[in-house]
Design a protein around this motif. Structure first.
Motif, PDB file in Angstrom:
ATOM      1  N   LEU A 117       0.834  -1.206   0.000  1.00 26.65           N
ATOM      2  CA  LEU A 117       0.000   0.000   0.000  1.00 26.65           C
ATOM      3  C   LEU A 117       0.868   1.255   0.000  1.00 26.65           C
ATOM      4  O   LEU A 117       0.582   2.231  -0.701  1.00 26.65           O
ATOM      5  CB  LEU A 117      -0.935   0.002   1.209  1.00 26.65           C
ATOM      6  CG  LEU A 117      -2.089  -1.011   1.185  1.00 26.65           C
ATOM      7  CD1 LEU A 117      -2.769  -1.060   2.548  1.00 26.65           C
ATOM      8  CD2 LEU A 117      -3.093  -0.672   0.094  1.00 26.65           C
ATOM      9  N   ARG A 118       1.936   1.235   0.806  1.00 28.09           N
ATOM     10  CA  ARG A 118       2.832   2.396   0.854  1.00 28.09           C
ATOM     11  C   ARG A 118       3.471   2.654  -0.497  1.00 28.09           C
ATOM     12  O   ARG A 118       3.529   3.799  -0.959  1.00 28.09           O
ATOM     13  CB  ARG A 118       3.928   2.188   1.906  1.00 28.09           C
ATOM     14  CG  ARG A 118       4.888   3.375   2.035  1.00 28.09           C
ATOM     15  CD  ARG A 118       6.178   2.985   2.725  1.00 28.09           C
ATOM     16  NE  ARG A 118       6.944   2.019   1.944  1.00 28.09           N
ATOM     17  CZ  ARG A 118       7.694   2.324   0.905  1.00 28.09           C
ATOM     18  NH1 ARG A 118       7.798   3.567   0.482  1.00 28.09           N
ATOM     19  NH2 ARG A 118       8.357   1.373   0.252  1.00 28.09           N
ATOM     20  N   ARG A 119       3.935   1.592  -1.152  1.00 30.70           N
ATOM     21  CA  ARG A 119       4.555   1.766  -2.468  1.00 30.70           C
ATOM     22  C   ARG A 119       3.564   2.354  -3.464  1.00 30.70           C
ATOM     23  O   ARG A 119       3.928   3.193  -4.287  1.00 30.70           O
ATOM     24  CB  ARG A 119       5.092   0.426  -2.983  1.00 30.70           C
ATOM     25  CG  ARG A 119       6.325  -0.072  -2.262  1.00 30.70           C
ATOM     26  CD  ARG A 119       7.048  -1.140  -3.081  1.00 30.70           C
ATOM     27  NE  ARG A 119       6.175  -2.241  -3.445  1.00 30.70           N
ATOM     28  CZ  ARG A 119       6.035  -3.358  -2.734  1.00 30.70           C
ATOM     29  NH1 ARG A 119       6.705  -3.496  -1.606  1.00 30.70           N
ATOM     30  NH2 ARG A 119       5.230  -4.320  -3.149  1.00 30.70           N
ATOM     31  N   LEU A 120       2.315   1.890  -3.371  1.00 34.11           N
ATOM     32  CA  LEU A 120       1.293   2.398  -4.283  1.00 34.11           C
ATOM     33  C   LEU A 120       1.057   3.886  -4.071  1.00 34.11           C
ATOM     34  O   LEU A 120       1.043   4.665  -5.019  1.00 34.11           O
ATOM     35  CB  LEU A 120      -0.011   1.636  -4.068  1.00 34.11           C
ATOM     36  CG  LEU A 120      -1.232   2.157  -4.827  1.00 34.11           C
ATOM     37  CD1 LEU A 120      -1.035   1.989  -6.324  1.00 34.11           C
ATOM     38  CD2 LEU A 120      -2.497   1.453  -4.365  1.00 34.11           C
ATOM     39  N   VAL A 121       0.892   4.280  -2.818  1.00 37.68           N
ATOM     40  CA  VAL A 121       0.542   5.665  -2.512  1.00 37.68           C
ATOM     41  C   VAL A 121       1.715   6.604  -2.729  1.00 37.68           C
ATOM     42  O   VAL A 121       1.542   7.738  -3.197  1.00 37.68           O
ATOM     43  CB  VAL A 121       0.026   5.764  -1.060  1.00 37.68           C
ATOM     44  CG1 VAL A 121      -0.222   7.220  -0.674  1.00 37.68           C
ATOM     45  CG2 VAL A 121      -1.253   4.954  -0.903  1.00 37.68           C
ATOM     46  N   ASN A 122       2.923   6.149  -2.429  1.00 36.22           N
ATOM     47  CA  ASN A 122       4.089   7.028  -2.492  1.00 36.22           C
ATOM     48  C   ASN A 122       4.892   6.915  -3.780  1.00 36.22           C
ATOM     49  O   ASN A 122       5.966   7.494  -3.905  1.00 36.22           O
ATOM     50  CB  ASN A 122       5.044   6.743  -1.312  1.00 36.22           C
ATOM     51  CG  ASN A 122       4.415   7.091   0.016  1.00 36.22           C
ATOM     52  OD1 ASN A 122       3.408   7.781   0.066  1.00 36.22           O
ATOM     53  ND2 ASN A 122       5.009   6.609   1.096  1.00 36.22           N
ATOM     54  N   SER A 123       4.331   6.198  -4.757  1.00 37.05           N
ATOM     55  CA  SER A 123       5.107   5.963  -5.973  1.00 37.05           C
ATOM     56  C   SER A 123       5.196   7.179  -6.868  1.00 37.05           C
ATOM     57  O   SER A 123       5.972   7.215  -7.805  1.00 37.05           O
ATOM     58  CB  SER A 123       4.482   4.805  -6.775  1.00 37.05           C
ATOM     59  OG  SER A 123       3.188   5.161  -7.213  1.00 37.05           O
ATOM     60  N   GLY A 124       4.377   8.211  -6.570  1.00 39.70           N
ATOM     61  CA  GLY A 124       4.363   9.391  -7.421  1.00 39.70           C
ATOM     62  C   GLY A 124       3.329   9.271  -8.515  1.00 39.70           C
ATOM     63  O   GLY A 124       2.898  10.240  -9.095  1.00 39.70           O
ATOM     64  N   ARG A 125       2.930   8.037  -8.821  1.00 40.62           N
ATOM     65  CA  ARG A 125       1.819   7.774  -9.734  1.00 40.62           C
ATOM     66  C   ARG A 125       0.934   6.763  -9.055  1.00 40.62           C
ATOM     67  O   ARG A 125       1.393   5.868  -8.376  1.00 40.62           O
ATOM     68  CB  ARG A 125       2.318   7.211 -11.063  1.00 40.62           C
ATOM     69  CG  ARG A 125       3.002   8.202 -11.947  1.00 40.62           C
ATOM     70  CD  ARG A 125       3.397   7.542 -13.248  1.00 40.62           C
ATOM     71  NE  ARG A 125       2.276   6.824 -13.813  1.00 40.62           N
ATOM     72  CZ  ARG A 125       2.422   5.690 -14.503  1.00 40.62           C
ATOM     73  NH1 ARG A 125       3.597   5.159 -14.690  1.00 40.62           N
ATOM     74  NH2 ARG A 125       1.359   5.087 -15.009  1.00 40.62           N
ATOM     75  N   GLN A 126      -0.363   6.894  -9.258  1.00 41.97           N
ATOM     76  CA  GLN A 126      -1.283   6.027  -8.545  1.00 41.97           C
ATOM     77  C   GLN A 126      -1.180   4.576  -8.997  1.00 41.97           C
ATOM     78  O   GLN A 126      -1.035   3.680  -8.192  1.00 41.97           O
ATOM     79  CB  GLN A 126      -2.722   6.526  -8.737  1.00 41.97           C
ATOM     80  CG  GLN A 126      -3.063   7.694  -7.832  1.00 41.97           C
ATOM     81  CD  GLN A 126      -2.995   7.295  -6.370  1.00 41.97           C
ATOM     82  OE1 GLN A 126      -3.538   6.289  -5.943  1.00 41.97           O
ATOM     83  NE2 GLN A 126      -2.299   8.086  -5.587  1.00 41.97           N
ATOM     84  N   GLU A 127      -1.241   4.339 -10.287  1.00 42.99           N
ATOM     85  CA  GLU A 127      -1.364   2.967 -10.743  1.00 42.99           C
ATOM     86  C   GLU A 127      -0.024   2.229 -10.740  1.00 42.99           C
ATOM     87  O   GLU A 127       1.007   2.795 -11.047  1.00 42.99           O
ATOM     88  CB  GLU A 127      -1.953   2.899 -12.159  1.00 42.99           C
ATOM     89  CG  GLU A 127      -1.075   3.505 -13.225  1.00 42.99           C
ATOM     90  CD  GLU A 127      -1.368   4.967 -13.428  1.00 42.99           C
ATOM     91  OE1 GLU A 127      -0.903   5.515 -14.441  1.00 42.99           O
ATOM     92  OE2 GLU A 127      -2.036   5.562 -12.590  1.00 42.99           O
ATOM     93  N   GLU A 128      -0.057   0.958 -10.322  1.00 45.77           N
ATOM     94  CA  GLU A 128       1.117   0.115 -10.443  1.00 45.77           C
ATOM     95  C   GLU A 128       1.288  -0.248 -11.917  1.00 45.77           C
ATOM     96  O   GLU A 128       0.326  -0.643 -12.582  1.00 45.77           O
ATOM     97  CB  GLU A 128       0.953  -1.156  -9.608  1.00 45.77           C
ATOM     98  CG  GLU A 128       1.131  -0.943  -8.119  1.00 45.77           C
ATOM     99  CD  GLU A 128       1.338  -2.258  -7.405  1.00 45.77           C
ATOM    100  OE1 GLU A 128       0.834  -3.288  -7.891  1.00 45.77           O
ATOM    101  OE2 GLU A 128       2.030  -2.270  -6.378  1.00 45.77           O
ATOM    102  N   PRO A 129       2.483  -0.116 -12.462  1.00 45.27           N
ATOM    103  CA  PRO A 129       2.665  -0.348 -13.894  1.00 45.27           C
ATOM    104  C   PRO A 129       2.276  -1.768 -14.311  1.00 45.27           C
ATOM    105  O   PRO A 129       2.499  -2.736 -13.585  1.00 45.27           O
ATOM    106  CB  PRO A 129       4.167  -0.109 -14.091  1.00 45.27           C
ATOM    107  CG  PRO A 129       4.574   0.777 -12.954  1.00 45.27           C
ATOM    108  CD  PRO A 129       3.722   0.337 -11.801  1.00 45.27           C
ATOM    109  N   ILE A 130       1.687  -1.866 -15.485  1.00 45.90           N
ATOM    110  CA  ILE A 130       1.312  -3.160 -16.057  1.00 45.90           C
ATOM    111  C   ILE A 130       2.435  -3.630 -16.979  1.00 45.90           C
ATOM    112  O   ILE A 130       2.816  -2.918 -17.912  1.00 45.90           O
ATOM    113  CB  ILE A 130      -0.003  -3.038 -16.843  1.00 45.90           C
ATOM    114  CG1 ILE A 130      -1.167  -2.754 -15.895  1.00 45.90           C
ATOM    115  CG2 ILE A 130      -0.279  -4.307 -17.652  1.00 45.90           C
ATOM    116  CD1 ILE A 130      -2.474  -2.477 -16.603  1.00 45.90           C
TER     117      ILE A 130
END
Length: 586
Positions: free
Chosen positions: A175-188
């Motif tokens: 969850l932290r990686r998702l929120v703090n990644s600078g972009r919302q979506e996890e890359p596909i």
């Protein structure tokens, strides 16, 4: 302070916010709402309704914390929760156990467990809804949300009555990686070698240093399979969600699939996609695309979803279908800058309104600007003024507050923008549509309500909010939340609070001079006694109408229908309602 600590603090603050608005919730429920919001923003979930249910099941138990059904009715999402671990490692057995509890709940719903539940409760509605839709499910996804850490990586596939079950584990670190990644979506990431075969492609000559274009043909079945794996996340940067097979364009696509599959390539314009990286291989007979990173379909969402829908719902044969695909490979730091323009100019199959480009639309930018400049009147007995904070991007409030590096500056920020005076895009849609007398639309859920607001209000005609609009919107927010609190006090612990609130206030709006009411609420930063009395008087018969759901007796579904609103409109106005119009100046 470490990144994880900062995220944990922000998460707990968000949980506290939800507990303030939903006193009947436990911290577990507020955590599900907060984590669920992250996944909805990411596109991993279409929506989620927080609804906790637990019951013995033989020697085990069934337990879920929420659910959602995809717009096409094909996917059932169940949310499980393991909260209270505060970053501690959770055992693999605990993870597997909770996945199994959710599976047992699904099986119970299939078998009609709702018949043994108390009617007119959200839990009954959830179980009945799942039971009624069971025959349409082609996939079940179980999401385990936890504030603990897990080392479990391999989640085995399962089936229930031939329906595949996909497990998704979202621990605190993910969850932290998702929120703090600078972009919302996890890359596909898509490996064509693993899914099917590498795609022959034609790289265009590089005329610019910040992007590269490729042309290829992707098999229709492969495209549908990719959509099956990733769902709406694949269209996260598309200008709109799948419109179902209702519009003329989508009906024509379905017609071609069913009757002229061999001519699909001739009739269809294809799709446009973006990526941040590709792997190419030069062979004797040309260039081949092996894999693609950060895939997003920015035009052609209707084609993609229609192919998937035809295959999964209608059993259509896609083996003869080839879809032209243009891939624009963009440098990651330019993704947010270039993709909106690619999406805007590439779209030709469906007309696009300016309001479809929501991330940075003028409406929301101007609304944010107004929220940073307009001071609210001081409340009675105080001389201190404050502002209402419009959170255009999720997490924006915490980011702004964190930029104040001293305790004194943080205190000053809290006084200027109290935490209780912030609201987001989905909140704005809910407040506005309630007082436009569309409570049945509000009852569709936050994301669908926001989409309806965007397509049917903000874009007809496209508008830019001014200071007066902002003040009226804040007044709607005050009226909604204060009214909600009063209704909750009248019926402590009762279900359907959100539905009763939006219907009650919409019915109030139908009786009074709304402009005068909102002006008074803004000036007072609270509700006049006459308004409170009217809300209390209306909420009782409104609740009775909502609970008297016809047919199946599913209150949640009844509240989504315009007929429900018509029934509420039939409630006669009382003396308190008339007093509201006369006594606002007092």
């Amino acid at each position: 302070m470490e990144e994880m600590q900062e995220f944990a603090i922000a998460l707990e603050q968000t949980i506290e916010d939800y507990l303030g608005r939903e006193p009947g919730w436990l911290r577990r429920d507020a955590f599900v709402r907060a984590a669920g919001d992250y996944l909805v923003d990411d596109g991993t979930l279409e929506d989620v309704e927080v609804c906790y249910f637990a019951h013995p099941a033989g020697r085990s138990r069934m337990e879920v914390a929420g659910y959602s059904v995809s717009d096409d009715g094909h996917v059932l999402d169940l949310v499980s929760v393991y909260y209270g671990e505060h970053g501690q490692t959770i055992s693999r057995d605990q993870v597997r156990r909770r996945f199994n509890w959710a599976k047992l709940f699904a099986a119970a719903c299939r078998d009609g467990h709702h018949l043994r539940m108390e009617e007119s409760s959200p839990q009954f509605d959830m179980a009945q809804d799942i039971h009624a839709r069971w025959k349409n499910f082609g996939k079940i996804r179980i999401f385990l949300l936890t504030d603990g850490r897990s080392t479990l990586q391999d989640l085995p596939s399962e089936e229930l009555d031939g329906v595949p079950i996909v497990h998704n584990l979202w621990d605190i670190e993910r969850l932290r990686r998702l929120v703090n990644s600078g972009r919302q979506e996890e890359p596909i990431f898509v490996s064509f070698e693993e899914l099917a075969n590498p795609l022959p492609c034609l790289p265009a000559p590089r005329l610019a240093g910040d992007y590269q274009c490729l042309l290829t043909l992707i098999p229709g079945k492969l495209l549908a399979d990719i959509y099956e794996l990733h769902g709406s996340k694949l269209l996260q940067r598309n200008v709109r969600a799948f419109l179902q097979a209702k519009g003329k364009v989508n009906k024509n696509i379905n017609e071609t699939i069913r009757k002229s599959a061999d001519r699909f390539l001739a009739y269809n314009n294809g799709i446009s996609a973006t990526a941040t990286g590709v792997t190419l291989e030069q062979r004797e007979n040309g260039t081949y695309l092996l894999d693609i990173s950060d895939l997003q379909i920015v035009n052609g969402g209707q084609t993609t979803a229609s192919l998937h829908n035809a295959a999964m719902r209608d059993g259509a044969d896609l083996s003869q279908i080839q879809v032209p695909m243009k891939i624009t490979v963009v440098q990651p730091d330019l993704l947010d800058q270039l993709v909106p323009y690619i999406s805007r100019y590439a779209n030709s199959q469906n007309s696009i309104n300016e309001a479809d480009f929501e991330a940075n639309s003028p409406f929301h930018v101007e609304l944010e600007r107004a929220s940073r400049s307009v001071w609210a009147p001081a409340t009675l007995g105080s001389t201190r003024q404050s502002r209402w904070y419009y959170e255009r991007v999720r997490g924006q409030y915490n980011v702004d507050r964190a930029r104040r590096h001293t305790t004194a500056k943080k205190k000053s920020f809290d006084e200027e923008y109290p935490r209780g005076q912030r609201f987001a895009k989905t909140d704005a849609a809910k407040y506005d549509l309630t007082f436009r007398q569309l409570p049945h639309v509000v009852s569709l859920g936050a994301q669908k309500c926001f989409h309806w607001w965007t397509m049917n209000v903000l874009s007809v005609p496209p508008s830019v909010p001014d200071e007066s609009y902002f003040k009226a919107l804040v007044a709607k927010r005050i009226l909604f939340e204060h009214g909600r609190a009063d209704i909750r006090k009248l019926n402590p612990g009762a279900g359907y609070l959100a539905n009763v609130t939006t219907y009650t206030l919409a019915r109030l709006a139908a009786e009074v001079d709304l402009d005068d009411v909102l002006a008074t609420v803004w000036r007072k930063q609270g509700l006049p006694d006459s308004v409170r009395q009217a809300v209390a008087e209306l909420s009782r018969p409104v609740r009775q109408v909502l609970l008297a759901a016809p047919g199946s007796g599913n209150v949640t579904e009844w509240c989504k229908k315009e007929d429900c609103w018509k029934s509420v409109l039939d409630i006669p106005g009382g003396s308190s309602l008339l007093k509201v119009a006369r006594r606002l100046g007092q």
